[in-house]
Design an enzyme around this catalytic site. Sequence first.
Site, PDB file in Angstrom:
ATOM      1  N   ARG A  10       8.843 -46.426  12.157  1.00 47.37           N
ATOM      2  CA  ARG A  10       9.732 -47.518  12.555  1.00 47.37           C
ATOM      3  C   ARG A  10       9.288 -48.786  11.832  1.00 47.37           C
ATOM      4  O   ARG A  10       8.094 -49.024  11.644  1.00 47.37           O
ATOM      5  CB  ARG A  10       9.654 -47.739  14.070  1.00 47.37           C
ATOM      6  N   HIS A  11      10.256 -49.609  11.441  1.00 48.33           N
ATOM      7  CA  HIS A  11       9.932 -50.878  10.791  1.00 48.33           C
ATOM      8  C   HIS A  11       9.015 -51.730  11.676  1.00 48.33           C
ATOM      9  O   HIS A  11       8.985 -51.591  12.895  1.00 48.33           O
ATOM     10  CB  HIS A  11      11.211 -51.660  10.470  1.00 48.33           C
ATOM     11  N   ARG A  68      14.487 -55.075   6.985  1.00 48.28           N
ATOM     12  CA  ARG A  68      13.231 -54.892   7.712  1.00 48.28           C
ATOM     13  C   ARG A  68      12.651 -53.500   7.471  1.00 48.28           C
ATOM     14  O   ARG A  68      11.428 -53.340   7.450  1.00 48.28           O
ATOM     15  CB  ARG A  68      13.436 -55.169   9.210  1.00 48.28           C
ATOM     16  N   GLU A  95      20.106 -48.733  11.848  1.00 51.37           N
ATOM     17  CA  GLU A  95      19.957 -48.847  13.308  1.00 51.37           C
ATOM     18  C   GLU A  95      21.309 -48.678  14.001  1.00 51.37           C
ATOM     19  O   GLU A  95      22.363 -48.924  13.401  1.00 51.37           O
ATOM     20  CB  GLU A  95      19.342 -50.207  13.663  1.00 51.37           C
ATOM     21  N   HIS A 158      14.372 -47.063  12.163  1.00 51.15           N
ATOM     22  CA  HIS A 158      14.485 -47.902  13.352  1.00 51.15           C
ATOM     23  C   HIS A 158      14.179 -47.122  14.631  1.00 51.15           C
ATOM     24  O   HIS A 158      14.158 -45.892  14.633  1.00 51.15           O
ATOM     25  CB  HIS A 158      15.902 -48.479  13.426  1.00 51.15           C
TER      26      HIS A 158
END
Length: 199
Positions: A10-11, A68, A95, A158
């Site tokens: 995940r970012h 991101r 996302e 995400h």
Amino acid sequence: MQKPVIYYIRHGQTEWNALGRFQGSKDIPLNDLGREQATHAGGVLKDLLARHNRTHRDVSFVASPLGRARNTMELVRTELAIPVGDYALDDRLREIGYGDWEGFTLPQQQADKPELYAARLTQKWTLPAPGGESYVQVEERVRAWAAELTGDVVAVAHGGTCRALMVALGLDTPDGVAELPIQQGAVYVFSADGLEKFA
């Protein structure tokens, strides 16, 4: 043929994460902590690849197109000492879209549409935010992405897509993951043996 291994990251954190604001498709950059988390995840991944007797040449790299996620991928690749820009983008990893509620906190969502907010407490997987996507839709697109994999992959995306992937691959249920926190700075390994988290 053995199921490909997915090293899922995940970012890192953004200011909207820190403030409890729902981001969806809004392109909010990493904050200082988020950059630290991305670098940490790169170190975790480096150790995992070594433990699995692999190098960066044995996996492909793909990210969500949102900034991101791309920034996180580039920090991860920096930690692996490989060219930062040599990775693919796939829109199916973006996302979940929160529509009109992007930028809203939970109390703001409740104030905006109290009946929908109340219904989503028990039907989060199937009911979208106003103008947004449902988790069912996200599950469909990440299932299609995973079905096309031909080898092991590092994916940076995400929290929402991670939850959807867990369900799409039969590793959990919508009820089990609906409120599951997805840790930033960790690596989630999806494999034939199930799912493990390394932080």
